[in-house]
Design a protein around this motif. Structure first.
Motif, PDB file in Angstrom:
ATOM      1  N   ASN A  41       4.547  69.094  88.182  1.00  0.00           N
ATOM      2  CA  ASN A  41       4.809  68.164  89.285  1.00  0.00           C
ATOM      3  C   ASN A  41       5.706  67.019  88.849  1.00  0.00           C
ATOM      4  O   ASN A  41       6.590  66.606  89.589  1.00  0.00           O
ATOM      5  CB  ASN A  41       3.500  67.630  89.861  1.00  0.00           C
ATOM      6  CG  ASN A  41       2.755  68.698  90.628  1.00  0.00           C
ATOM      7  OD1 ASN A  41       3.346  69.644  91.143  1.00  0.00           O
ATOM      8  ND2 ASN A  41       1.439  68.577  90.681  1.00  0.00           N
ATOM      9  N   SER A  42       5.519  66.490  87.661  1.00  0.00           N
ATOM     10  CA  SER A  42       6.370  65.404  87.188  1.00  0.00           C
ATOM     11  C   SER A  42       7.800  65.877  86.978  1.00  0.00           C
ATOM     12  O   SER A  42       8.745  65.161  87.254  1.00  0.00           O
ATOM     13  CB  SER A  42       5.814  64.768  85.918  1.00  0.00           C
ATOM     14  OG  SER A  42       5.908  65.657  84.820  1.00  0.00           O
ATOM     15  N   HIS A  43       7.968  67.101  86.504  1.00  0.00           N
ATOM     16  CA  HIS A  43       9.319  67.622  86.293  1.00  0.00           C
ATOM     17  C   HIS A  43       9.948  68.132  87.586  1.00  0.00           C
ATOM     18  O   HIS A  43      11.163  68.148  87.698  1.00  0.00           O
ATOM     19  CB  HIS A  43       9.316  68.712  85.215  1.00  0.00           C
ATOM     20  CG  HIS A  43       9.236  68.132  83.851  1.00  0.00           C
ATOM     21  ND1 HIS A  43       8.084  67.568  83.359  1.00  0.00           N
ATOM     22  CD2 HIS A  43      10.166  67.964  82.899  1.00  0.00           C
ATOM     23  CE1 HIS A  43       8.311  67.093  82.154  1.00  0.00           C
ATOM     24  NE2 HIS A  43       9.565  67.329  81.855  1.00  0.00           N
ATOM     25  N   ARG A  44       9.138  68.508  88.539  1.00  0.00           N
ATOM     26  CA  ARG A  44       9.668  68.929  89.829  1.00  0.00           C
ATOM     27  C   ARG A  44      10.377  67.745  90.489  1.00  0.00           C
ATOM     28  O   ARG A  44      11.458  67.887  91.059  1.00  0.00           O
ATOM     29  CB  ARG A  44       8.539  69.433  90.723  1.00  0.00           C
ATOM     30  CG  ARG A  44       9.030  70.134  91.972  1.00  0.00           C
ATOM     31  CD  ARG A  44       7.872  70.678  92.784  1.00  0.00           C
ATOM     32  NE  ARG A  44       7.295  71.862  92.139  1.00  0.00           N
ATOM     33  CZ  ARG A  44       5.986  72.052  91.954  1.00  0.00           C
ATOM     34  NH1 ARG A  44       5.123  71.151  92.352  1.00  0.00           N
ATOM     35  NH2 ARG A  44       5.564  73.140  91.371  1.00  0.00           N
ATOM     36  N   LEU A  45       9.795  66.556  90.385  1.00  0.00           N
ATOM     37  CA  LEU A  45      10.411  65.351  90.956  1.00  0.00           C
ATOM     38  C   LEU A  45      11.703  65.006  90.245  1.00  0.00           C
ATOM     39  O   LEU A  45      12.681  64.633  90.860  1.00  0.00           O
ATOM     40  CB  LEU A  45       9.432  64.170  90.861  1.00  0.00           C
ATOM     41  CG  LEU A  45       8.171  64.276  91.709  1.00  0.00           C
ATOM     42  CD1 LEU A  45       7.228  63.125  91.397  1.00  0.00           C
ATOM     43  CD2 LEU A  45       8.526  64.306  93.188  1.00  0.00           C
ATOM     44  N   VAL A  46      11.710  65.146  88.922  1.00  0.00           N
ATOM     45  CA  VAL A  46      12.892  64.804  88.137  1.00  0.00           C
ATOM     46  C   VAL A  46      14.005  65.816  88.366  1.00  0.00           C
ATOM     47  O   VAL A  46      15.171  65.452  88.476  1.00  0.00           O
ATOM     48  CB  VAL A  46      12.528  64.739  86.632  1.00  0.00           C
ATOM     49  CG1 VAL A  46      13.769  64.619  85.766  1.00  0.00           C
ATOM     50  CG2 VAL A  46      11.581  63.587  86.369  1.00  0.00           C
ATOM     51  N   LEU A  47      13.661  67.095  88.434  1.00  0.00           N
ATOM     52  CA  LEU A  47      14.677  68.140  88.481  1.00  0.00           C
ATOM     53  C   LEU A  47      15.112  68.534  89.885  1.00  0.00           C
ATOM     54  O   LEU A  47      16.044  69.299  90.054  1.00  0.00           O
ATOM     55  CB  LEU A  47      14.155  69.393  87.752  1.00  0.00           C
ATOM     56  CG  LEU A  47      13.968  69.224  86.256  1.00  0.00           C
ATOM     57  CD1 LEU A  47      13.262  70.436  85.673  1.00  0.00           C
ATOM     58  CD2 LEU A  47      15.295  68.992  85.561  1.00  0.00           C
ATOM     59  N   SER A  48      14.438  68.008  90.904  1.00  0.00           N
ATOM     60  CA  SER A  48      14.861  68.419  92.254  1.00  0.00           C
ATOM     61  C   SER A  48      15.607  67.324  92.958  1.00  0.00           C
ATOM     62  O   SER A  48      15.833  66.284  92.496  1.00  0.00           O
ATOM     63  CB  SER A  48      13.655  68.858  93.070  1.00  0.00           C
ATOM     64  OG  SER A  48      12.670  67.861  93.105  1.00  0.00           O
TER      65      SER A  48
END
Length: 127
Positions: free
Chosen positions: A120-127
């Protein structure tokens, strides 16, 4: 001291575009193990099916076949998974199916909280 490496971007707008559409994040061994466990908690699967599922469900993430194989080897050494062959009518040769052993289910479920937090933390960063 400044780096002598030339930037791969030709202007500042290219760098801005980089942040709008960042490159995919490749999973390392620990994250790959968590992905495999998450999939196998739901149902049995085969290695290339896991790669396809990752591309479909988490398009910002990538997993190399090498790291996937290392993750599967690790889980087999830990006694967490077993394999069996399953004939598929649309294919000539049987698939090597992966199965999470019941004795490993509790540990796998405990890893899902930190795994989902990371995703979830990387989904925010990468999307």
């Amino acid at each position: 001291m400044f780096s002598r490496r030339k930037p791969s971007r030709t202007c500042l707008a290219d760098i801005e575009q980089y942040f709008r559409q960042p490159p995919p994040q490749f999973l390392d061994l620990e994250l790959a193990v968590c992905w495999v466990l998450e999939c196998l908690l739901k149902d049995d699967n085969y290695p290339s099916g896991l790669l396809q599922k990752l591309m479909r469900e988490e398009p910002q993430l990538r997993l190399s076949e090498t790291v996937l194989q290392q993750a599967l080897d690790f889980l087999e050494e830990q006694g967490s998974i077993t394999t069996y062959t399953q004939r598929c009518p649309s294919r000539g040769r049987p698939r090597r199916m992966l199965h999470l052993l019941p004795t490993a289910r509790g540990e796998a479920e405990r890893l899902m909280t930190p795994w989902h937090s990371w995703v979830n933390s990387h989904r925010l960063v990468l999307s």
